[in-house]
Design a protein around this motif. Structure first.
Motif, mmCIF file in Angstrom:
data_model
loop_
_atom_site.group_PDB
_atom_site.id
_atom_site.type_symbol
_atom_site.label_atom_id
_atom_site.label_comp_id
_atom_site.label_asym_id
_atom_site.label_seq_id
_atom_site.Cartn_x
_atom_site.Cartn_y
_atom_site.Cartn_z
ATOM 1 N N GLU A 1 0.834 -1.213 0.000
ATOM 2 C CA GLU A 1 0.000 0.000 0.000
ATOM 3 C C GLU A 1 0.867 1.261 0.000
ATOM 4 N N VAL A 2 1.970 1.211 0.754
ATOM 5 C CA VAL A 2 2.838 2.390 0.852
ATOM 6 C C VAL A 2 3.472 2.668 -0.511
ATOM 7 N N HIS A 3 3.942 1.599 -1.139
ATOM 8 C CA HIS A 3 4.590 1.758 -2.434
ATOM 9 C C HIS A 3 3.591 2.262 -3.482
ATOM 10 N N ALA A 4 2.389 1.689 -3.468
ATOM 11 C CA ALA A 4 1.368 2.100 -4.437
ATOM 12 C C ALA A 4 0.975 3.562 -4.216
ATOM 13 N N PHE A 5 0.830 3.941 -2.965
ATOM 14 C CA PHE A 5 0.475 5.342 -2.675
ATOM 15 C C PHE A 5 1.563 6.294 -3.168
ATOM 16 N N GLN A 6 2.804 5.903 -2.912
ATOM 17 C CA GLN A 6 3.925 6.730 -3.360
ATOM 18 C C GLN A 6 3.847 6.975 -4.869
ATOM 19 N N LYS A 7 3.625 5.908 -5.616
ATOM 20 C CA LYS A 7 3.550 6.024 -7.087
ATOM 21 C C LYS A 7 2.367 6.900 -7.502
ATOM 22 N N GLU A 8 1.229 6.682 -6.842
ATOM 23 C CA GLU A 8 0.027 7.439 -7.213
ATOM 24 C C GLU A 8 0.191 8.931 -6.915
ATOM 25 N N LEU A 9 0.868 9.226 -5.809
ATOM 26 C CA LEU A 9 1.078 10.638 -5.469
ATOM 27 C C LEU A 9 2.099 11.276 -6.415
ATOM 28 N N GLU A 10 3.125 10.512 -6.806
ATOM 29 C CA GLU A 10 4.101 11.026 -7.788
ATOM 30 C C GLU A 10 3.375 11.406 -9.075
ATOM 31 N N GLU A 11 2.464 10.543 -9.483
ATOM 32 C CA GLU A 11 1.717 10.810 -10.706
ATOM 33 C C GLU A 11 0.814 12.031 -10.547
ATOM 34 N N GLY B 1 3.860 30.867 -17.509
ATOM 35 C CA GLY B 1 2.561 30.279 -17.842
ATOM 36 C C GLY B 1 2.445 28.813 -17.477
ATOM 37 N N LYS B 2 3.573 28.231 -17.058
ATOM 38 C CA LYS B 2 3.572 26.807 -16.745
ATOM 39 C C LYS B 2 2.876 26.551 -15.405
ATOM 40 N N LYS B 3 2.024 25.538 -15.384
ATOM 41 C CA LYS B 3 1.322 25.199 -14.150
ATOM 42 C C LYS B 3 2.048 24.058 -13.453
ATOM 43 N N ARG B 4 2.327 24.250 -12.169
ATOM 44 C CA ARG B 4 2.976 23.193 -11.394
ATOM 45 C C ARG B 4 2.266 23.062 -10.069
ATOM 46 N N LYS B 5 2.247 21.840 -9.538
ATOM 47 C CA LYS B 5 1.632 21.638 -8.235
ATOM 48 C C LYS B 5 2.540 22.234 -7.148
ATOM 49 N N ALA B 6 1.916 22.831 -6.148
ATOM 50 C CA ALA B 6 2.681 23.302 -4.992
ATOM 51 C C ALA B 6 3.500 22.128 -4.458
ATOM 52 N N ALA C 1 -1.341 4.520 4.636
ATOM 53 C CA ALA C 1 -1.214 4.583 3.170
ATOM 54 C C ALA C 1 -2.505 4.096 2.515
ATOM 55 N N ALA C 2 -3.139 3.088 3.113
ATOM 56 C CA ALA C 2 -4.397 2.571 2.560
ATOM 57 C C ALA C 2 -5.478 3.649 2.613
ATOM 58 N N VAL C 3 -5.540 4.383 3.716
ATOM 59 C CA VAL C 3 -6.521 5.470 3.838
ATOM 60 C C VAL C 3 -6.219 6.547 2.784
ATOM 61 N N LEU C 4 -4.949 6.883 2.650
ATOM 62 C CA LEU C 4 -4.559 7.937 1.706
ATOM 63 C C LEU C 4 -4.850 7.531 0.262
ATOM 64 N N ARG C 5 -4.690 6.247 -0.036
ATOM 65 C CA ARG C 5 -5.003 5.776 -1.396
ATOM 66 C C ARG C 5 -6.490 5.922 -1.694
ATOM 67 N N ALA C 6 -7.305 5.734 -0.658
ATOM 68 C CA ALA C 6 -8.753 5.893 -0.867
ATOM 69 C C ALA C 6 -9.112 7.360 -1.064
ATOM 70 N N LYS C 7 -8.342 8.253 -0.440
ATOM 71 C CA LYS C 7 -8.698 9.672 -0.495
ATOM 72 C C LYS C 7 -8.044 10.439 -1.646
ATOM 73 N N LEU C 8 -6.873 9.989 -2.093
ATOM 74 C CA LEU C 8 -6.152 10.755 -3.128
ATOM 75 C C LEU C 8 -7.000 11.006 -4.386
ATOM 76 N N PRO C 9 -7.741 9.989 -4.880
ATOM 77 C CA PRO C 9 -8.558 10.258 -6.078
ATOM 78 C C PRO C 9 -9.624 11.325 -5.830
ATOM 79 N N LYS C 10 -9.919 11.600 -4.565
ATOM 80 C CA LYS C 10 -10.950 12.597 -4.240
ATOM 81 C C LYS C 10 -10.347 13.961 -3.939
#
Ligand code: PLP
Length: 377
Positions: A38-48, A172-177, A242-251
């Motif tokens: 879960e930690v590894h998957a969350f890391q990848k999803e947040l990088e994306e 003009g480039k948009k970047r995430k904080a 990480a499991a909680v964060l994976r559920a919330k990141l898409p939201k």
């Protein structure tokens, strides 16, 4: 009307309960509590999500700041410039590492670090600037990066309050904080815009070497099992979080949208109120994700307003009531009161209203009416 909360984590949970419960149960079933999939998957999803090369999860946002500074190789005596008006964690880790904190005043419009004050504070010993994207609004990163480049300084973004905010650069480039400076920290404390159900944090960077160094530092300075090359710390995000964060990141984007919608409703209700200064909202970009909705009140006893709101069942907060340069732990004779006119005023007149993803119109109407009645009485 439902009871008003400063932060409504229960209401938010109700909407994602199935997914969260299932993923927590899965962690318990597979018992990979630490560094599990879960930690590894969350890391990848947040990088994306952030469009950043490296996310390094860790135990909390304070560790994230500390580890970022350790990773940059800052040495005792190096001066690190940060804002006087922020949560103490920022200056705390600077002091803990025996670096020299240099607090500077903030901008009265967006409450973020004042660029002219930063420039004035730079000395030959200055090694880094730590802008805090306070209350969810990005600091003036174009100017900060320019100054940093000119003086050869590192920029560490404290992004604990602004995850998901978008900074539109001069180009003009948009970047995430959190993806603009050399490295950034964030916190997943439950009430943050992306919060878990305990403590959590992460470091972001686009620098491959720095990411490698930091991955070792959070794991006892180990780059090869039982070979400790540097003095590290133990700072991990656990798999259940990480499991909680994976559920919330898409939201996250819809959560931030809900905060922005609530902020606009507040601001519209306060239009033409002379004693109320609403937070600066820029129309053309997503630079503010409203971790807090913070007003300034003029010719009003702010503390009496807090009491009045509380007496009417409206929770509110004063972030922050004391400038960091006046805190016992961080006082220093180098500081001169005349250098902090904005912070010294803000601590007297700011008030943060309830802000979360579940605010309803009748609640917002009641809150704004109660504030307006009080300041005009
Ligand atoms: C919350 C916060 C932190 C610290 O995060 P923790 O996870 O509580 O350690 C650091 N800086 C700022 C600006 C914060 O708001």
């Amino acid at each position: 009307m439902k009871k008003i909360q400063m932060v409504d984590l229960k209401g938010q949970y109700a909407a994602i309960k199935e997914r969260v419960d299932a993923s927590i149960m899965e962690v318990i079933e597979n018992t990979a509590f630490i560094n599990g999939p879960e930690v590894h998957a969350f890391q990848k999803e947040l990088e994306e999500y952030l469009d950043v090369k490296h996310v390094i999860p860790c135990a909390n946002g304070t560790d994230a700041l500390q580890v970022a500074m350790m990773g940059l190789g800052l040495k005792p005596g190096d001066e690190v410039i940060t804002a006087d008006f922020t949560f103490a964690a920022t200056v705390e880790v600077i002091a803990l590492l025996n670096l020299t904190p240099v607090l500077v005043d903030v901008d009265p419009i967006n409450f973020n670090i004042d660029i002219a004050a930063v420039e004035k504070a730079i000395t030959p010993k200055t090694k880094a600037i730590v802008p805090v994207h306070l209350f969810g609004q990005t600091a003036n990163m174009d100017a900060i990066m320019e100054l940093a480049e000119k003086h050869n300084l590192f920029v560490i973004e404290d992004n604990a309050q602004a995850i998901g905010a978008t900074h539109t650069g001069k180009d003009g480039k948009k970047r995430k904080a959190g993806t603009i400076g050399h490295v950034a920290s964030t916190s997943f404390f439950p009430s943050k815009n992306l919060g878990c159900y305990g403590d959590g944090g992460a470091i972001f960077t686009n620098d491959d070497d720095l990411a490698h160094t930091i991955r070792g530092i959070v794991n006892h300075g180990m780059y090869e099992r039982y070979h400790h090359d540097v003095v590290g710390v133990n700072s991990r995000l656990d798999s259940i979080q990480a499991a909680v964060l994976r559920a919330k990141l898409p939201k996250l984007d819809s959560y931030n949208q809900a905060r922005q919608d609530a902020a606009r409703k507040y601001t519209n209700a306060f239009l033409n109120q002379e004693k109320i200064i609403t937070p600066f909202i820029c129309d053309s970009c997503d630079c503010h994700v409203f971790h807090q909705y913070t007003l300034r009140v003029k010719d009003t006893d702010r503390d009496a307003l807090v009491k009045h709101l509380n007496a009417n069942g409206i929770p509110c907060g004063v972030y922050y009531p004391i400038p960091l340069h006046s805190q016992k732990a961080y006082k220093d004779e180098r500081y001169n009161e005349a250098d902090f006119p904005v912070t010294n005023q803000l601590v007297r007149d700011v008030i943060s209203l309830p802000m979360h993803t579940e605010l309803e119109d009748d609640q917002i109407n009641f809150i704004t009416k109660t504030v307006i009645d009080f300041v005009n009485r």
